[in-house]
Write a protein that holds these residues in place. Structure first.
Motif, PDB file in Angstrom:
ATOM      1  N   ARG A   1       2.956  -4.230   8.516  1.00  0.00           N
ATOM      2  CA  ARG A   1       4.206  -4.744   7.957  1.00  0.00           C
ATOM      3  C   ARG A   1       3.953  -5.793   6.877  1.00  0.00           C
ATOM      4  N   GLN A   2       2.963  -6.659   7.128  1.00  0.00           N
ATOM      5  CA  GLN A   2       2.680  -7.717   6.164  1.00  0.00           C
ATOM      6  C   GLN A   2       2.191  -7.138   4.835  1.00  0.00           C
ATOM      7  N   LYS A   3       1.312  -6.149   4.935  1.00  0.00           N
ATOM      8  CA  LYS A   3       0.800  -5.525   3.713  1.00  0.00           C
ATOM      9  C   LYS A   3       1.917  -4.789   2.980  1.00  0.00           C
ATOM     10  N   ALA A   4       2.811  -4.178   3.735  1.00  0.00           N
ATOM     11  CA  ALA A   4       3.932  -3.469   3.113  1.00  0.00           C
ATOM     12  C   ALA A   4       4.807  -4.435   2.314  1.00  0.00           C
ATOM     13  N   LYS A   5       5.003  -5.632   2.847  1.00  0.00           N
ATOM     14  CA  LYS A   5       5.812  -6.629   2.138  1.00  0.00           C
ATOM     15  C   LYS A   5       5.139  -7.061   0.837  1.00  0.00           C
ATOM     16  N   LEU A   6       3.812  -7.189   0.874  1.00  0.00           N
ATOM     17  CA  LEU A   6       3.084  -7.556  -0.345  1.00  0.00           C
ATOM     18  C   LEU A   6       3.211  -6.466  -1.408  1.00  0.00           C
ATOM     19  N   ILE A   7       3.127  -5.220  -0.963  1.00  0.00           N
ATOM     20  CA  ILE A   7       3.254  -4.100  -1.903  1.00  0.00           C
ATOM     21  C   ILE A   7       4.675  -4.028  -2.454  1.00  0.00           C
ATOM     22  N   GLU A   8       5.657  -4.296  -1.595  1.00  0.00           N
ATOM     23  CA  GLU A   8       7.050  -4.336  -2.058  1.00  0.00           C
ATOM     24  C   GLU A   8       7.210  -5.361  -3.177  1.00  0.00           C
ATOM     25  N   ALA A   9       6.660  -6.544  -2.945  1.00  0.00           N
ATOM     26  CA  ALA A   9       6.782  -7.616  -3.941  1.00  0.00           C
ATOM     27  C   ALA A   9       6.110  -7.214  -5.253  1.00  0.00           C
ATOM     28  N   GLU A  10       4.953  -6.581  -5.149  1.00  0.00           N
ATOM     29  CA  GLU A  10       4.241  -6.168  -6.362  1.00  0.00           C
ATOM     30  C   GLU A  10       5.005  -5.072  -7.103  1.00  0.00           C
TER      31      GLU A  10
ATOM     32  N   LEU B   1       7.255   7.982  -9.526  1.00  0.00           N
ATOM     33  CA  LEU B   1       6.474   7.889  -8.290  1.00  0.00           C
ATOM     34  C   LEU B   1       4.979   8.092  -8.549  1.00  0.00           C
ATOM     35  N   PRO B   2       4.572   9.124  -9.312  1.00  0.00           N
ATOM     36  CA  PRO B   2       3.134   9.281  -9.575  1.00  0.00           C
ATOM     37  C   PRO B   2       2.521   8.064 -10.258  1.00  0.00           C
ATOM     38  N   GLU B   3       3.287   7.440 -11.163  1.00  0.00           N
ATOM     39  CA  GLU B   3       2.772   6.247 -11.847  1.00  0.00           C
ATOM     40  C   GLU B   3       2.621   5.081 -10.875  1.00  0.00           C
ATOM     41  N   ALA B   4       3.593   4.937  -9.972  1.00  0.00           N
ATOM     42  CA  ALA B   4       3.512   3.864  -8.974  1.00  0.00           C
ATOM     43  C   ALA B   4       2.330   4.092  -8.030  1.00  0.00           C
ATOM     44  N   ILE B   5       2.133   5.348  -7.645  1.00  0.00           N
ATOM     45  CA  ILE B   5       1.005   5.682  -6.765  1.00  0.00           C
ATOM     46  C   ILE B   5      -0.322   5.388  -7.457  1.00  0.00           C
ATOM     47  N   HIS B   6      -0.412   5.761  -8.731  1.00  0.00           N
ATOM     48  CA  HIS B   6      -1.650   5.505  -9.481  1.00  0.00           C
ATOM     49  C   HIS B   6      -1.900   4.003  -9.624  1.00  0.00           C
ATOM     50  N   LEU B   7      -0.832   3.261  -9.855  1.00  0.00           N
ATOM     51  CA  LEU B   7      -0.961   1.815 -10.043  1.00  0.00           C
ATOM     52  C   LEU B   7      -1.469   1.123  -8.779  1.00  0.00           C
TER      53      LEU B   7
ATOM     54  N   LYS C   1      -4.515   0.069  -3.066  1.00  0.00           N
ATOM     55  CA  LYS C   1      -3.893  -0.858  -2.113  1.00  0.00           C
ATOM     56  C   LYS C   1      -3.140  -0.168  -0.979  1.00  0.00           C
ATOM     57  N   ALA C   2      -2.718   1.068  -1.207  1.00  0.00           N
ATOM     58  CA  ALA C   2      -1.952   1.770  -0.168  1.00  0.00           C
ATOM     59  C   ALA C   2      -2.002   3.270  -0.419  1.00  0.00           C
ATOM     60  N   PRO C   3      -1.897   4.065   0.645  1.00  0.00           N
ATOM     61  CA  PRO C   3      -1.876   5.528   0.476  1.00  0.00           C
ATOM     62  C   PRO C   3      -0.570   5.974  -0.181  1.00  0.00           C
ATOM     63  N   PRO C   4      -0.576   7.137  -0.813  1.00  0.00           N
ATOM     64  CA  PRO C   4       0.619   7.624  -1.521  1.00  0.00           C
ATOM     65  C   PRO C   4       1.880   7.669  -0.663  1.00  0.00           C
ATOM     66  N   LYS C   5       1.751   8.121   0.596  1.00  0.00           N
ATOM     67  CA  LYS C   5       2.943   8.219   1.444  1.00  0.00           C
ATOM     68  C   LYS C   5       3.575   6.854   1.692  1.00  0.00           C
ATOM     69  N   SER C   6       2.731   5.845   1.828  1.00  0.00           N
ATOM     70  CA  SER C   6       3.256   4.496   2.053  1.00  0.00           C
ATOM     71  C   SER C   6       4.054   4.026   0.840  1.00  0.00           C
ATOM     72  N   ILE C   7       3.512   4.276  -0.343  1.00  0.00           N
ATOM     73  CA  ILE C   7       4.197   3.863  -1.572  1.00  0.00           C
ATOM     74  C   ILE C   7       5.527   4.608  -1.701  1.00  0.00           C
ATOM     75  N   TYR C   8       5.491   5.886  -1.361  1.00  0.00           N
ATOM     76  CA  TYR C   8       6.715   6.692  -1.426  1.00  0.00           C
ATOM     77  C   TYR C   8       7.806   6.102  -0.535  1.00  0.00           C
ATOM     78  N   TRP C   9       7.454   5.789   0.716  1.00  0.00           N
ATOM     79  CA  TRP C   9       8.462   5.281   1.645  1.00  0.00           C
ATOM     80  C   TRP C   9       8.901   3.863   1.290  1.00  0.00           C
ATOM     81  N   ILE C  10       8.004   3.078   0.723  1.00  0.00           N
ATOM     82  CA  ILE C  10       8.402   1.735   0.279  1.00  0.00           C
ATOM     83  C   ILE C  10       9.412   1.841  -0.857  1.00  0.00           C
ATOM     84  N   LEU C  11       9.156   2.746  -1.799  1.00  0.00           N
ATOM     85  CA  LEU C  11      10.114   2.958  -2.894  1.00  0.00           C
ATOM     86  C   LEU C  11      11.462   3.421  -2.351  1.00  0.00           C
TER      87      LEU C  11
END
Length: 282
Positions: A136-145, A157-163, A167-177
């Motif tokens: 959860r803590q790491k997810a919050k940091l990624i959200e802020a970034e 989404l592909p650009e966010a995943i590449h960026l 720091k996080a797997p693609p699925k995590s970035i997808y669900w955070i978005l």
């Protein structure tokens, strides 16, 4: 519960149910003539192959319904349904019911002619993890970034995943978005095959420059699929998808559209393999 047990349970509900029935050239696992219900059964966990099998079954049932408008097409999944709401919405748009073996009572609603969207909205689906593999803590940091980056420029989404690939797997970035969008912290600026996210509508001109129109992309796919079959001859939907690099479910929809336009037709080459060929123009 095995698929055979699922079919037996349905047969107890409908005495006139017929196993392995053929409808408009397609095999269905169960057909209930009294209520014109055509049932295909599926099982499996959440994975790409399950989704592909779902869309392949969806295509078959849509084709059957196209031939017989009174048909009630049903995908019966053994256990909780490992699909997303987007997948169920696609089934609803095409008029196909999706029912879990744990909710066989919903077949009574199908029998009564209940709205497809209403029945599918009650589906027992497997809820995905919002942030797999990260805390959860790491997810919050990624959200802020993500919020910081999106405030400066819109991203797909592909650009966010590449960026954030380190720091996080693609699925995590997808669900955070998705969560940020649901909370209203970010906006969907452009919806196409490449959705663009941002934090302000003032970013829209830049987003439009980054994303081609949905209709243009669709026309491009249709043309590529048609020209490929013209050049190569008979091909399966999977072969077209593999060659062009598009998801198979999109290719299937495109091929059906080309068929409706009278440009392609479906043939069975060895009795069961379905291939697509061009229609000779007069």
């Amino acid at each position: 519960m095995s698929l055979n047990q699922v079919l037996d349970a349905v047969k107890k509900l409908y005495n006139d149910a017929e196993l392995n029935h053929v409808l408009t050239g397609w095999n269905v696992d169960l057909y209930v003539p009294r209520h014109q219900m055509a049932i295909l059964t599926l099982k499996g966990r959440r994975c790409e192959s399950s989704v592909n099998r779902f869309y392949a079954s969806l295509f078959k049932l849509v084709d059957m319904k196209h031939s017989d408008g009174s048909l009630k097409p049903i995908i019966l999944w053994d256990g909780p349904i490992p699909l997303t709401m987007e997948d169920l919405e696609a089934a609803s748009r095409w008029g196909v019911y999706v029912v879990s073996s744990r909710q066989l009572q919903l077949l009574k609603e199908v029998e009564a002619g209940e709205n497809v969207k209403t029945v599918n909205g009650k589906a027992n689906i497997v809820k995905p993890l919002k942030n797999p593999r990260i805390g959860r803590q790491k997810a919050k940091l990624i959200e802020a970034e993500l919020l910081n980056v999106l405030s400066k420029e819109p991203l797909s989404l592909p650009e966010a995943i590449h960026l954030l690939k380190d720091k996080a797997p693609p699925k995590s970035i997808y669900w955070i978005l998705r969560r940020l969008h649901r909370q209203g912290k970010i906006l969907t600026l452009v919806r196409s095959s490449k959705t663009i996210y941002g934090t302000s509508m003032s970013q829209l001109p830049l987003a439009l420059m980054k994303a081609p129109s949905k209709e243009l992309l669709k026309a491009k796919r249709l043309n590529e699929a048609y020209q490929l079959i013209v050049r190569r001859g008979a091909l399966t939907a999977k072969e077209v998808a593999d060659i062009l690099g598009y998801p198979e479910r999109l290719v299937i929809a495109d091929l059906v559209k080309l068929k409706d336009k009278g440009l392609l037709k479906r043939v069975k080459t060895d009795g069961k393999t379905v291939k697509w060929i061009t229609v000779k123009q007069p």
